[in-house]
Design a protein around this motif. Structure first.
Motif, short mmCIF file in Angstrom:
data_model
loop_
_atom_site.label_atom_id
_atom_site.label_comp_id
_atom_site.label_asym_id
_atom_site.label_seq_id
_atom_site.Cartn_x
_atom_site.Cartn_y
_atom_site.Cartn_z
N LEU A 1 -8.37 7.52 -8.08
CA LEU A 1 -7.23 6.62 -7.90
C LEU A 1 -7.06 6.25 -6.42
O LEU A 1 -6.78 5.09 -6.08
CB LEU A 1 -5.96 7.31 -8.44
N ASP A 2 -7.29 7.23 -5.56
CA ASP A 2 -7.18 7.00 -4.12
C ASP A 2 -8.21 5.96 -3.67
O ASP A 2 -7.90 5.04 -2.92
CB ASP A 2 -7.46 8.34 -3.42
N ARG A 3 -9.44 6.13 -4.16
CA ARG A 3 -10.54 5.28 -3.70
C ARG A 3 -10.54 3.89 -4.33
O ARG A 3 -10.84 2.89 -3.70
CB ARG A 3 -11.90 5.93 -4.01
N HIS B 1 -5.63 3.07 6.10
CA HIS B 1 -4.79 2.28 5.18
C HIS B 1 -3.72 1.52 5.94
O HIS B 1 -2.76 1.03 5.36
CB HIS B 1 -4.11 3.21 4.16
N ILE B 2 -3.82 1.51 7.25
CA ILE B 2 -2.85 0.81 8.11
C ILE B 2 -3.57 -0.40 8.72
O ILE B 2 -4.73 -0.28 9.14
CB ILE B 2 -2.30 1.76 9.20
N PRO B 3 -2.92 -1.58 8.75
CA PRO B 3 -3.65 -2.79 9.19
C PRO B 3 -4.41 -2.61 10.52
O PRO B 3 -5.59 -2.92 10.58
CB PRO B 3 -2.55 -3.84 9.30
N ASN C 1 7.53 7.16 -1.18
CA ASN C 1 8.18 8.11 -2.10
C ASN C 1 7.41 9.41 -2.24
O ASN C 1 7.89 10.36 -2.85
CB ASN C 1 8.30 7.48 -3.50
N ALA C 2 6.20 9.44 -1.68
CA ALA C 2 5.42 10.68 -1.68
C ALA C 2 6.21 11.81 -1.04
O ALA C 2 5.96 12.99 -1.31
CB ALA C 2 4.10 10.47 -0.94
N ILE C 3 7.16 11.46 -0.19
CA ILE C 3 7.95 12.47 0.50
C ILE C 3 8.67 13.38 -0.52
O ILE C 3 8.89 14.57 -0.26
CB ILE C 3 8.94 11.79 1.51
N VAL D 1 0.85 -1.20 0.00
CA VAL D 1 0.00 0.00 0.00
C VAL D 1 0.89 1.25 0.00
O VAL D 1 0.65 2.21 -0.75
CB VAL D 1 -0.97 -0.02 1.22
N VAL D 2 1.94 1.23 0.82
CA VAL D 2 2.84 2.38 0.92
C VAL D 2 3.53 2.62 -0.43
O VAL D 2 3.60 3.76 -0.92
CB VAL D 2 3.87 2.16 2.05
N GLU D 3 3.99 1.52 -1.04
CA GLU D 3 4.68 1.65 -2.34
C GLU D 3 3.72 2.27 -3.38
O GLU D 3 4.09 3.17 -4.13
CB GLU D 3 5.11 0.25 -2.77
N GLU D 4 2.47 1.79 -3.37
CA GLU D 4 1.50 2.30 -4.35
C GLU D 4 1.15 3.77 -4.10
O GLU D 4 0.95 4.53 -5.04
CB GLU D 4 0.25 1.41 -4.35
N PHE D 5 1.11 4.15 -2.83
CA PHE D 5 0.86 5.57 -2.54
C PHE D 5 2.00 6.42 -3.06
O PHE D 5 1.79 7.53 -3.56
CB PHE D 5 0.64 5.81 -1.05
N GLY D 6 3.23 5.90 -2.92
CA GLY D 6 4.39 6.63 -3.44
C GLY D 6 4.20 6.92 -4.92
O GLY D 6 4.37 8.05 -5.39
N VAL E 1 1.24 13.06 10.21
CA VAL E 1 1.62 11.65 9.98
C VAL E 1 1.00 11.19 8.66
O VAL E 1 -0.21 11.29 8.47
CB VAL E 1 1.10 10.77 11.15
N GLY E 2 1.83 10.68 7.75
CA GLY E 2 1.32 10.25 6.43
C GLY E 2 0.96 11.47 5.60
O GLY E 2 -0.13 11.58 5.06
N CYS E 3 1.92 12.38 5.46
CA CYS E 3 1.61 13.69 4.84
C CYS E 3 1.34 13.60 3.34
O CYS E 3 0.78 14.52 2.75
CB CYS E 3 2.75 14.67 5.10
N GLY E 4 1.72 12.48 2.69
CA GLY E 4 1.52 12.37 1.24
C GLY E 4 2.24 13.49 0.52
O GLY E 4 3.44 13.71 0.72
N THR E 5 1.51 14.24 -0.31
CA THR E 5 2.12 15.36 -1.05
C THR E 5 2.41 16.56 -0.16
O THR E 5 2.96 17.55 -0.61
CB THR E 5 1.16 15.89 -2.13
#
Ligand SMILES: C[S@@+](CC[C@H](N)C(=O)[O-])C[C@H]1O[C@@H](n2cnc3c(N)ncnc32)[C@H](O)[C@@H]1O
Length: 302
Positions: free
Chosen positions: A258-260, A148-150, A105-107, A36-41, A80-84
């Motif tokens: 895309l998010d949803r 999005h966290i287990p 990688n959103a960082i 999930v994290v990789e895909e958000f990146g 936390v989880g700032c995305g863009t």
């Protein structure tokens, strides 16, 4: 302006970015879905051109329950989880200093968006491994992250731990349609089925499918709602699915599609469940906004 504190552990590496160096901390852990994290990146590196007016317009809706007492120029804040970094940017004019963190990688997208914002430090880290001592912050937020966290409750506890007593925690979590009628829930059942299929597709096909959904599903519903509003049928328009998007541009619609539809792991919570999770995390005086996006809430740490 509050001074940023030193990290409480040594970073694994330091990387260069548009806005300077970023410390990277190990994100591997028990409570993270690395796919999930990789895909958000990937998602945020594609969708990162948020104009200031759009951030302001949507931010005013997300942060309608945040008062000057909660966030002001003496506030040391954590995103936390700032995305863009769009909400870091929104709050940067109100807060003293913000630590914006994300494990993906959103960082790099955030470093671009926040290039000229000098009261922000970016850090690559997960909610589970935030490199700050407990009780450091006056305000922390997780906007569209913890579902999005287990284990959402554990992740919330991890965020709240970092807040000083008397400080505030703001959260936006997907709602379980608890304030909607049965027709809406029925439609959502179909939508969720589609999400499961689309989110399993590989990168490019997934993005294409989400764009197609934005054009063929989102836009017709949104345009119909806007048309009802023009006809003066505001009540009906506001009860329709996707009513939040009546004043959003197509870029935001594509991004949210895309998010949803593109995310494998999403959990949904009722207002009562959110209040109960926040209480378990050690928060009191909880306020859940009556407005969309559903549900966003804030509470004070006991
Ligand atoms: C839907 S995005 C929201 C981004 C931003 N808060 C916003 O609203 O624009 C979810 C973000 O959560 C991050 N994320 C996922 N798992 C995480 C974890 N375990 N700890 C911290 N952030 C995480 C993702 O990398 C992603 O950037």
């Amino acid at each position: 302006m509050p001074n940023p504190v030193p990290y409480n552990s040594r970073p694994d590496e330091i990387i260069d970015s548009a806005s300077g160096e970023i410390a990277v901390f190990n994100s591997a852990g028990q409570n993270i879905d690395s796919k999930v994290v990789e895909e958000f990146g990937e998602e945020w590196l594609k969708f990162n051109k948020f104009e200031d007016e759009v951030i302001k317009q949507i931010g005013d809706e997300y942060f309608d329950i945040i008062t000057d007492e909660m966030v002001n120029k003496s506030t040391y804040a954590l995103d936390v989880g700032c995305g863009t970094g769009r909400w870091t940017k929104y709050l940067s004019s109100k807060a003293g200093f913000i630590e914006a963190t994300d494990p993906s990688n959103a960082i790099f997208a955030a470093s671009k968006l926040l290039e000229n914002t000098n009261n922000v430090r970016l850090t690559r880290a997960s909610a589970e491994n935030l490199p700050f001592n407990d009780e450091t912050f006056d305000f922390a937020m997780a906007v569209g992250v913890l579902h999005h966290i287990p284990n959402t409750q554990v992740a919330m506890n991890d965020c709240v731990k970092k807040i000083k007593k008397g400080g505030y925690f703001y959260v936006y979590l997907y709602y379980s349609l608890d304030n909607r009628g049965s027709l809406y829930k029925l439609i959502f059942g179909g939508v969720n089925f589609l999400r499961k299929a689309v989110s399993a597709l590989p990168g490019k096909s997934k993005r294409f499918a989400c764009d197609l959904i934005a054009i063929t599903v989102y836009m017709p519903v949104i345009i119909t709602g806007r048309f009802f509003k023009v006809l003066g049928l505001k009540k009906i328009a506001n009860k329709m699915p996707l009513s939040t998007y009546h004043n959003r541009n197509f870029f935001v619609v594509r991004n949210d599609s895309l998010d949803r539809f593109g995310t494998r792991l999403e959990q949904r919570f009722s207002a009562n469940e959110i209040v109960s999770m926040m209480e378990k995390a050690g928060l009191t005086d909880i306020v859940i906004s009556k407005n969309s996006p559903y549900h966003h809430a804030v509470g004070r740490k006991i």
